[in-house]
Design an enzyme around this catalytic site. Structure first.
Site, PDB file in Angstrom:
ATOM      1  NE  ARG A  64       2.187   9.005   0.272  1.00  0.00           N
ATOM      2  CZ  ARG A  64       3.473   9.696   0.404  1.00  0.00           C
ATOM      3  NH1 ARG A  64       4.294   9.838  -0.604  1.00  0.00           N
ATOM      4  NH2 ARG A  64       3.776   9.985   1.599  1.00  0.00           N
ATOM      5  CG  HIS A  83      10.530  -9.344   9.560  1.00  0.00           C
ATOM      6  ND1 HIS A  83      10.300  -8.351  10.608  1.00  0.00           N
ATOM      7  CD2 HIS A  83      10.630  -8.796   8.526  1.00  0.00           C
ATOM      8  CE1 HIS A  83      10.643  -7.049  10.089  1.00  0.00           C
ATOM      9  NE2 HIS A  83      10.605  -7.389   8.844  1.00  0.00           N
ATOM     10  CB  ILE A  84      11.366 -14.104   4.919  1.00  0.00           C
ATOM     11  CG1 ILE A  84       9.614 -14.661   4.607  1.00  0.00           C
ATOM     12  CG2 ILE A  84      11.733 -15.185   6.095  1.00  0.00           C
ATOM     13  CD1 ILE A  84       9.497 -16.051   4.059  1.00  0.00           C
TER      14      ILE A  84
HETATM   15  P1  NDP Z   1       7.441   4.248   2.150  1.00  0.00           P
HETATM   16  O1  NDP Z   1       7.848   5.469   3.440  1.00  0.00           O
HETATM   17  O2  NDP Z   1       7.434   4.516   1.044  1.00  0.00           O
HETATM   18  O3  NDP Z   1       5.812   3.971   2.594  1.00  0.00           O
HETATM   19  C1  NDP Z   1       5.282   4.030   4.054  1.00  0.00           C
HETATM   20  C2  NDP Z   1       3.987   4.270   3.980  1.00  0.00           C
HETATM   21  O4  NDP Z   1       3.358   4.699   5.254  1.00  0.00           O
HETATM   22  C3  NDP Z   1       3.586   5.678   3.086  1.00  0.00           C
HETATM   23  O5  NDP Z   1       2.833   5.339   1.872  1.00  0.00           O
HETATM   24  C4  NDP Z   1       2.898   6.296   4.086  1.00  0.00           C
HETATM   25  O6  NDP Z   1       1.626   7.054   3.407  1.00  0.00           O
HETATM   26  C5  NDP Z   1       2.360   5.333   5.000  1.00  0.00           C
HETATM   27  N1  NDP Z   1       1.686   5.885   6.344  1.00  0.00           N
HETATM   28  C6  NDP Z   1       2.498   6.688   7.208  1.00  0.00           C
HETATM   29  N2  NDP Z   1       1.638   6.897   8.299  1.00  0.00           N
HETATM   30  C7  NDP Z   1       0.318   6.498   7.887  1.00  0.00           C
HETATM   31  C8  NDP Z   1      -0.947   6.382   8.299  1.00  0.00           C
HETATM   32  N3  NDP Z   1      -1.076   7.170   9.697  1.00  0.00           N
HETATM   33  N4  NDP Z   1      -1.776   5.823   7.936  1.00  0.00           N
HETATM   34  C9  NDP Z   1      -1.835   5.025   6.837  1.00  0.00           C
HETATM   35  N5  NDP Z   1      -0.461   5.035   6.214  1.00  0.00           N
HETATM   36  C10 NDP Z   1       0.589   5.715   6.567  1.00  0.00           C
HETATM   37  O7  NDP Z   1       7.970   2.958   2.702  1.00  0.00           O
HETATM   38  P2  NDP Z   1       8.311   1.622   2.208  1.00  0.00           P
HETATM   39  O8  NDP Z   1       7.138   1.271   1.404  1.00  0.00           O
HETATM   40  O9  NDP Z   1       9.651   1.583   1.540  1.00  0.00           O
HETATM   41  O10 NDP Z   1       8.360   0.789   3.710  1.00  0.00           O
HETATM   42  C11 NDP Z   1       6.959   0.571   4.221  1.00  0.00           C
HETATM   43  C12 NDP Z   1       7.222  -0.338   5.732  1.00  0.00           C
HETATM   44  O11 NDP Z   1       7.583  -1.524   5.107  1.00  0.00           O
HETATM   45  C13 NDP Z   1       8.379   0.011   6.118  1.00  0.00           C
HETATM   46  O12 NDP Z   1       8.333   0.900   7.092  1.00  0.00           O
HETATM   47  C14 NDP Z   1       8.730  -1.443   7.305  1.00  0.00           C
HETATM   48  O13 NDP Z   1       8.144  -1.158   8.273  1.00  0.00           O
HETATM   49  C15 NDP Z   1       8.022  -2.591   6.078  1.00  0.00           C
HETATM   50  N6  NDP Z   1       9.053  -3.469   5.754  1.00  0.00           N
HETATM   51  C16 NDP Z   1       8.621  -4.540   5.943  1.00  0.00           C
HETATM   52  C17 NDP Z   1       9.765  -5.700   5.425  1.00  0.00           C
HETATM   53  C18 NDP Z   1       9.452  -7.042   5.632  1.00  0.00           C
HETATM   54  O14 NDP Z   1      10.384  -7.857   5.451  1.00  0.00           O
HETATM   55  N7  NDP Z   1       8.222  -7.555   6.045  1.00  0.00           N
HETATM   56  C19 NDP Z   1      10.605  -5.282   4.304  1.00  0.00           C
HETATM   57  C20 NDP Z   1      10.783  -3.840   4.143  1.00  0.00           C
HETATM   58  C21 NDP Z   1       9.799  -2.935   4.846  1.00  0.00           C
HETATM   59  P3  NDP Z   1       1.389   8.648   3.648  1.00  0.00           P
HETATM   60  O15 NDP Z   1       2.704   9.207   3.801  1.00  0.00           O
HETATM   61  O16 NDP Z   1       0.674   8.978   2.748  1.00  0.00           O
HETATM   62  O17 NDP Z   1       0.556   8.692   5.155  1.00  0.00           O
HETATM   63  C1  DGY Z   2      12.796  -3.686   6.615  1.00  0.00           C
HETATM   64  O1  DGY Z   2      13.860  -3.150   6.146  1.00  0.00           O
HETATM   65  O2  DGY Z   2      12.292  -2.627   7.390  1.00  0.00           O
HETATM   66  C2  DGY Z   2      12.403  -4.731   6.917  1.00  0.00           C
HETATM   67  O3  DGY Z   2      11.692  -5.080   7.817  1.00  0.00           O
HETATM   68  C3  DGY Z   2      13.338  -5.790   6.607  1.00  0.00           C
HETATM   69  O4  DGY Z   2      14.027  -5.918   5.605  1.00  0.00           O
END
Ligand code: NDP
Ligand code: DGY
Length: 330
Positions: free
Chosen positions: A190, A295-296
């Site tokens: 990326r 999970h916050i």
């Molecule tokens: P994005 O879609 O921007 O990022 C997801 C990333 O996952 C991409 O960079 C992608 O990279 C990577 N990915 C996908 N497949 C693979 C793989 N096989 N190996 C390594 N990396 C991989 O999403 P966000 O950043 O907005 O959110 C990411 C995740 O965070 C969400 O899906 C959610 O599950 C979690 N989350 C958790 C929260 C919490 O409360 N703890 C809050 C919000 C989100 P590439 O495409 O280059 O492979």
């Molecule tokens: C998400 O949005 O996927 C988080 O896990 C909660 O905000």
């Protein structure tokens, strides 16, 4: 009255959500909103009952939206709007086949989640929960040169698994702490994101071997499920700290437990687990070098309010046949 309610589109909301979002729904004047009016998850039977005949569904990451739910909803269901950016709880292929549109909440929770991940990383690396406990339980006898030492970010290498919106946002926040090198992995390089942190695209193995801190911020997919396993932890440095704020299932928790108890890695911070909630009797909770949060990541008042408005606007636009503020491309 009967006629008026027949003309309204039924929307089922699976949980109490911030008022801002509910207001958008009621002010539209086109919905008959049925709310599972609780802070606790909707029981499965009530979910199946609630979606029946619904045009729109507002759901949470704790609601598994599979074939059974889609069948229960029937052909009226046109839009699913999830109160999350993650969509691993949705049976995407089935949803696509049925021509249902999906709204989600990217961007608006990126800052809050990145901030929490940095807090968790620092709390884990500098052993804050353990230290607070020592103050309370009388373990603090005097200032001791060898007591409660941890690991600092200055001069370190940080490996980001999934340099997406949140991964990049975490890295940008860590950089001013004096991180000298960022590694990242994913399905492909990326370059745009990487340029902001001078990140090097490396295979997962190399990331494990060379990072002082590993931060997991990827999506949960069949490919990433269980990706952080025995082999992965075995490659990490003994002094390395592991942090996961993506989804619990990216980590093999038994393997993580073994890595933490055998000294293969120094510590772990988890905002996400399998299952959620993690049972209070879970072995990981007996470890001083494991910090578990419920999970916050996105839990700031402002972010949750903004999420609720986006969720409502996604649903509204979708049901009007307009383009949604944040539609998931299926
Ligand atoms: P994005 O879609 O921007 O990022 C997801 C990333 O996952 C991409 O960079 C992608 O990279 C990577 N990915 C996908 N497949 C693979 C793989 N096989 N190996 C390594 N990396 C991989 O999403 P966000 O950043 O907005 O959110 C990411 C995740 O965070 C969400 O899906 C959610 O599950 C979690 N989350 C958790 C929260 C919490 O409360 N703890 C809050 C919000 C989100 P590439 O495409 O280059 O492979
Ligand atoms: C998400 O949005 O996927 C988080 O896990 C909660 O905000």
């Amino acid at each position: 009255k009967m006629i008026a309610s027949q003309q309204l589109m039924k929307v089922f909301v699976t949980r109490r959500i911030p008022q801002e979002g509910m207001k958008v729904l009621s002010q539209s004047g086109i919905f008959d909103v049925q709310l599972w009016d609780s802070n606790e998850p909707v029981p499965r039977v009530e979910l199946l009952r609630g979606v029946a005949g619904a045009h729109g569904l507002i759901c949470l990451l704790s609601d598994k939206i599979d074939n059974e739910v889609l069948d229960a909803a029937g052909t009226s269901l046109k839009v699913i709007s999830t109160f999350s950016v993650g969509f691993d709880h949705l049976a995407i292929d089935e949803i696509k086949q049925r021509g249902i549109r999906v709204g989600y909440t990217p961007e608006v929770l990126t800052d809050a989640t990145a901030e929490l991940t940095v807090a968790l990383l620092l709390a884990t690396a500098r052993r804050l929960p353990e230290a607070v406990e020592e103050v309370k339980n009388g373990g603090w006898s005097t200032w001791k040169p060898l007591w409660l030492c941890g690991y600092g970010l200055s001069g370190s290498t940080v490996g980001v698994v999934g340099l997406g919106r949140i991964g990049l946002s975490i890295a940008k926040r860590l950089k001013p702490f004096g991180v000298t090198r960022f590694l990242y992995t994913g399905r492909q390089p990326r370059p745009e994101n990487a340029a902001e942190i001078q990140g090097e695209y490396v295979p997962l193995d190399k990331l494990a071997e060379e990072s002082d801190f590993v931060v997991v911020s990827c999506a949960l997919t069949p490919e990433t499920q269980g990706m952080c396993n025995k082999d992965f932890f075995a490659k990490m440095k003994k002094t390395a700290v592991f942090v996961n704020s993506s989804r619990g299932a990216v980590v093999n928790q038994d393997d993580l437990y073994n890595a933490l108890t055998s000294g293969q890695i120094a510590a772990a911070g988890l905002d996400v687990t399998v299952p959620e909630p993690l049972p209070t009797s879970h072995p990981l909770l007996t470890l001083k070098n494991c910090v578990v949060l419920p999970h916050i990541g996105s839990a700031t008042y402002a972010t949750r309010g903004t999420m609720s408005v986006l969720v409502a606007n996604n649903l509204l636009a979708g049901l009007k046949g307009e383009s949604m503020p944040s539609e998931l491309k299926l």
